[in-house]
Design an enzyme around this catalytic site. Structure first.
Site, PDB file in Angstrom:
ATOM      1  N   HIS A   1      -1.850   1.476  -4.033  1.00 32.88           N
ATOM      2  CA  HIS A   1      -1.926   3.146  -3.733  1.00 32.88           C
ATOM      3  C   HIS A   1      -1.061   4.191  -4.705  1.00 32.88           C
ATOM      4  O   HIS A   1      -0.956   5.359  -4.157  1.00 32.88           O
ATOM      5  CB  HIS A   1      -1.980   3.290  -2.345  1.00 32.88           C
ATOM      6  CG  HIS A   1      -3.040   2.792  -1.628  1.00 32.88           C
ATOM      7  ND1 HIS A   1      -3.109   2.561  -0.319  1.00 32.88           N
ATOM      8  CD2 HIS A   1      -4.050   2.004  -2.206  1.00 32.88           C
ATOM      9  CE1 HIS A   1      -4.135   1.909   0.134  1.00 32.88           C
ATOM     10  NE2 HIS A   1      -4.675   1.482  -0.906  1.00 32.88           N
TER      11      HIS A   1
ATOM     12  N   GLN B   1       0.873  -1.192   0.069  1.00 34.03           N
ATOM     13  CA  GLN B   1      -0.025   0.003   0.070  1.00 34.03           C
ATOM     14  C   GLN B   1       0.910   1.071  -0.165  1.00 34.03           C
ATOM     15  O   GLN B   1       0.250   2.488  -0.022  1.00 34.03           O
ATOM     16  CB  GLN B   1      -1.002  -0.073   1.112  1.00 34.03           C
ATOM     17  CG  GLN B   1      -1.977  -1.157   1.317  1.00 34.03           C
ATOM     18  CD  GLN B   1      -2.187  -1.460   2.515  1.00 34.03           C
ATOM     19  OE1 GLN B   1      -3.301  -0.622   3.064  1.00 34.03           O
ATOM     20  NE2 GLN B   1      -1.808  -1.918   3.680  1.00 34.03           N
TER      21      GLN B   1
HETATM   22  C1  BJW Z   1       4.828  -1.254  12.149  1.00 28.50           C
HETATM   23  C2  BJW Z   1       6.111  -0.849  12.492  1.00 28.50           C
HETATM   24  C3  BJW Z   1       7.282  -1.509  12.579  1.00 28.50           C
HETATM   25  C4  BJW Z   1       4.518   0.628  12.982  1.00 28.50           C
HETATM   26  N1  BJW Z   1       7.143  -2.429  11.783  1.00 28.50           N
HETATM   27  N2  BJW Z   1       4.871  -2.649  11.634  1.00 28.50           N
HETATM   28  C5  BJW Z   1     -15.653   0.048   2.840  1.00 28.50           C
HETATM   29  C6  BJW Z   1     -16.020   0.214   4.287  1.00 28.50           C
HETATM   30  C7  BJW Z   1     -15.872   2.089   4.519  1.00 28.50           C
HETATM   31  C8  BJW Z   1     -15.198   2.597   3.807  1.00 28.50           C
HETATM   32  C9  BJW Z   1     -14.882   1.960   2.506  1.00 28.50           C
HETATM   33  C10 BJW Z   1     -15.036   0.792   2.125  1.00 28.50           C
HETATM   34  N3  BJW Z   1     -14.648   0.519   0.870  1.00 28.50           N
HETATM   35  C11 BJW Z   1     -13.729   1.591   0.531  1.00 28.50           C
HETATM   36  C12 BJW Z   1     -14.076   2.621   1.671  1.00 28.50           C
HETATM   37  C13 BJW Z   1     -13.623   4.026   1.354  1.00 28.50           C
HETATM   38  C14 BJW Z   1     -11.867   4.126   1.687  1.00 28.50           C
HETATM   39  C15 BJW Z   1     -11.610   3.456   2.914  1.00 28.50           C
HETATM   40  O1  BJW Z   1     -11.227   2.274   3.067  1.00 28.50           O
HETATM   41  N4  BJW Z   1     -11.604   3.976   3.998  1.00 28.50           N
HETATM   42  C16 BJW Z   1     -11.686   3.582   5.451  1.00 28.50           C
HETATM   43  C17 BJW Z   1     -10.612   4.050   5.929  1.00 28.50           C
HETATM   44  C18 BJW Z   1     -12.854   3.470   6.050  1.00 28.50           C
HETATM   45  N5  BJW Z   1     -11.170   3.326   0.480  1.00 28.50           N
HETATM   46  C19 BJW Z   1     -11.027   4.074  -0.549  1.00 28.50           C
HETATM   47  O2  BJW Z   1     -11.401   5.285  -0.725  1.00 28.50           O
HETATM   48  C20 BJW Z   1     -10.111   3.474  -1.577  1.00 28.50           C
HETATM   49  N6  BJW Z   1     -10.973   3.631  -2.824  1.00 28.50           N
HETATM   50  C21 BJW Z   1     -12.163   2.956  -3.072  1.00 28.50           C
HETATM   51  O3  BJW Z   1     -12.571   2.034  -2.254  1.00 28.50           O
HETATM   52  O4  BJW Z   1     -12.610   3.290  -4.230  1.00 28.50           O
HETATM   53  C22 BJW Z   1     -13.926   2.754  -4.516  1.00 28.50           C
HETATM   54  C23 BJW Z   1     -14.711   4.054  -4.041  1.00 28.50           C
HETATM   55  C24 BJW Z   1     -14.919   5.120  -4.454  1.00 28.50           C
HETATM   56  C25 BJW Z   1     -15.482   5.929  -4.072  1.00 28.50           C
HETATM   57  C26 BJW Z   1     -16.183   6.022  -2.756  1.00 28.50           C
HETATM   58  C27 BJW Z   1     -16.181   4.832  -2.235  1.00 28.50           C
HETATM   59  C28 BJW Z   1     -15.433   3.997  -2.573  1.00 28.50           C
HETATM   60  C29 BJW Z   1      -8.809   4.250  -1.928  1.00 28.50           C
HETATM   61  C30 BJW Z   1      -8.041   4.189  -0.653  1.00 28.50           C
HETATM   62  C31 BJW Z   1      -6.707   5.010  -0.808  1.00 28.50           C
HETATM   63  C32 BJW Z   1      -5.839   5.130   0.552  1.00 28.50           C
HETATM   64  N7  BJW Z   1      -4.965   6.042   0.054  1.00 28.50           N
HETATM   65  C33 BJW Z   1      -3.891   6.387   1.562  1.00 28.50           C
HETATM   66  C34 BJW Z   1      -3.192   7.514   0.867  1.00 28.50           C
HETATM   67  C35 BJW Z   1      -2.474   7.232  -0.225  1.00 28.50           C
HETATM   68  C36 BJW Z   1      -1.851   8.631  -0.570  1.00 28.50           C
HETATM   69  C37 BJW Z   1      -0.714   9.193   0.595  1.00 28.50           C
HETATM   70  O5  BJW Z   1      -0.035   8.642   0.830  1.00 28.50           O
HETATM   71  O6  BJW Z   1      -1.136  10.144   1.142  1.00 28.50           O
HETATM   72  O7  BJW Z   1      -3.057   5.208   1.337  1.00 28.50           O
HETATM   73  S1  BJW Z   1      -4.744   6.316   2.901  1.00 28.50           S
HETATM   74  C38 BJW Z   1      -3.345   5.601   3.819  1.00 28.50           C
HETATM   75  O8  BJW Z   1      -3.626   4.412   4.331  1.00 28.50           O
HETATM   76  C39 BJW Z   1      -2.227   5.451   2.760  1.00 28.50           C
HETATM   77  C40 BJW Z   1      -2.108   3.807   3.092  1.00 28.50           C
HETATM   78  O9  BJW Z   1      -1.597   3.190   2.010  1.00 28.50           O
HETATM   79  C41 BJW Z   1      -3.271   3.360   3.657  1.00 28.50           C
HETATM   80  C42 BJW Z   1      -3.120   2.286   4.720  1.00 28.50           C
HETATM   81  O10 BJW Z   1      -2.512   2.604   5.741  1.00 28.50           O
HETATM   82  P1  BJW Z   1      -1.467   1.590   6.307  1.00 28.50           P
HETATM   83  O11 BJW Z   1      -0.386   1.430   5.247  1.00 28.50           O
HETATM   84  O12 BJW Z   1      -2.047   0.617   7.094  1.00 28.50           O
HETATM   85  O13 BJW Z   1      -0.743   2.651   7.444  1.00 28.50           O
HETATM   86  P2  BJW Z   1      -1.133   2.932   8.987  1.00 28.50           P
HETATM   87  O14 BJW Z   1      -0.455   4.207   9.243  1.00 28.50           O
HETATM   88  O15 BJW Z   1      -2.568   2.825   9.034  1.00 28.50           O
HETATM   89  O16 BJW Z   1      -0.672   1.748   9.931  1.00 28.50           O
HETATM   90  C43 BJW Z   1       0.603   1.591   9.898  1.00 28.50           C
HETATM   91  C44 BJW Z   1       0.931   0.185  10.678  1.00 28.50           C
HETATM   92  O17 BJW Z   1       2.102  -0.071  10.859  1.00 28.50           O
HETATM   93  C45 BJW Z   1       0.331   0.136  12.292  1.00 28.50           C
HETATM   94  O18 BJW Z   1      -0.536  -1.018  12.511  1.00 28.50           O
HETATM   95  C46 BJW Z   1       1.357   0.493  13.178  1.00 28.50           C
HETATM   96  O19 BJW Z   1       1.307  -0.528  14.528  1.00 28.50           O
HETATM   97  C47 BJW Z   1       2.497  -0.530  12.226  1.00 28.50           C
HETATM   98  N8  BJW Z   1       3.924  -0.314  12.718  1.00 28.50           N
HETATM   99  N9  BJW Z   1       5.827   0.586  13.068  1.00 28.50           N
HETATM  100  C48 BJW Z   1       5.724  -3.212  11.633  1.00 28.50           C
HETATM  101  N10 BJW Z   1       8.404  -0.943  12.889  1.00 28.50           N
END
Ligand code: BJW
Ligand code: ZN
Length: 244
Positions: A126, A108
């Site tokens: 992403h 991601q």
């Molecule tokens: C360690 C560590 C160490 C620390 N070792 N670990 C169903 C239900 C509800 C909502 C939705 C749904 N389906 C879709 C949605 C909407 C939305 C969504 O999911 N929302 C939820 C939040 C509720 N999704 C979307 O909008 C997606 N598009 C989509 O579904 O299109 C269809 C659609 C269109 C229109 C309307 C509705 C649907 C697109 C999602 C795009 C996400 N983009 C981002 C930003 C990218 C650009 C940027 O960089 O700014 O991507 S958001 C952000 O979160 C980024 C990441 O890739 C993504 C995931 O985050 P990640 O990688 O999990 O990071 P963190 O920070 O959350 O977690 C870090 C973890 O690491 C923690 O657990 C720590 O403990 C751990 N950690 N140190 C190992 N050393």
């Protein structure tokens, strides 16, 4: 007593890892944390930029309203990345591609650190912060590690935007579908450094598990996926991965 340097890796995980052919590695921001890249969530904190939560600034709605502000946020993050190197976790994953007959890396992350560590054929769900995309003709343009980013499309002269997937936007055509196919045929799925909150990406471990894979999370904190995983290794990716 478990410490960061001696993670509790089960005999079952080691055994499965030693004998697997098809492995799916699914990574999130935590895999880059030990390189110094801030995560979005975790540790009770949410990333902000100039007072705005990241999910406001990293959204399709903000891009429509204020493209320069979105660029400013991504310019800032690319600046941070310039001095950052891949870490032990990125390097371990890159080494695994020569060890397994069939390894799929789905990330991601937009930082490009897996590729810099040597991983090939990375599925970037992403997008990538080192690319810009034309808002009209969709041509992508590389952004150089050093120097300025292009300020208009070289093909049609229109505005560029970061080639990343913002909230409310669709994932790159085919990327999720390809990853889902791989998830449905893997034997082990490693879920590394993701909060598992963002969909559709977060459904990959569910797809893998439904198809019979052994799903293992590696994360220092519990996540919404932890209970459903077959194994959880509580620790930093950089400590755990080289020891599996
Ligand atoms: C360690 C560590 C160490 C620390 N070792 N670990 C169903 C239900 C509800 C909502 C939705 C749904 N389906 C879709 C949605 C909407 C939305 C969504 O999911 N929302 C939820 C939040 C509720 N999704 C979307 O909008 C997606 N598009 C989509 O579904 O299109 C269809 C659609 C269109 C229109 C309307 C509705 C649907 C697109 C999602 C795009 C996400 N983009 C981002 C930003 C990218 C650009 C940027 O960089 O700014 O991507 S958001 C952000 O979160 C980024 C990441 O890739 C993504 C995931 O985050 P990640 O990688 O999990 O990071 P963190 O920070 O959350 O977690 C870090 C973890 O690491 C923690 O657990 C720590 O403990 C751990 N950690 N140190 C190992 N050393
Ligand atoms: Zn163009």
């Amino acid at each position: 007593m478990q410490t960061a340097a001696t993670p509790d890796i089960s005999a079952e995980l080691r055994q499965r890892f030693a004998t697997a052919n098809r492995v799916l590695v699914f990574t999130g921001a935590g895999v880059s944390a030990e390189s110094g890249v801030p995560t979005f969530r975790g540790g009770g904190k949410t990333a902000t930029w100039k007072g705005l939560p990241f999910d406001v600034i990293s959204s399709g709605a903000m891009l429509e309203r204020n493209l320069p502000a979105v660029w400013e946020w991504f310019d800032y993050r690319r600046d941070l990345l310039r001095s950052i190197q891949p870490n032990r976790a990125h390097r371990a994953i890159a080494d695994w591609q020569d060890r397994f007959a069939d390894l799929t890396l789905v990330t991601q992350n937009v930082d490009g650190l897996h590729q810099r560590a040597g991983s090939r054929s990375v599925i970037e769900l992403h997008g990538n912060i080192w690319r810009a995309r034309c808002v009209i003709c969709q041509t992508t343009h590389e952004i150089p590690l050093e120097g300025a980013r292009p300020d208009a499309c070289g093909d049609c002269g229109n505005a560029l935007r970061p080639d990343v997937v913002l909230f409310g936007e669709l994932l790159p055509p085919g990327a999720f579908e390809f990853a889902a196919q791989r998830a449905a045929r893997c034997e082990i799925c490693l879920v590394i450094g993701t909060s598992g909150l963002v969909y559709p990406a977060a459904s990959l471990p569910e797809i893998a598990k439904s198809a019979g894979a052994f799903v293992c999370e590696i994360n220092p904190e519990p996540t919404g996926l932890s209970d459903f995983c077959d194994a959880v290794v509580a620790g930093n990716a950089g400590d755990v991965l080289p020891q599996i």
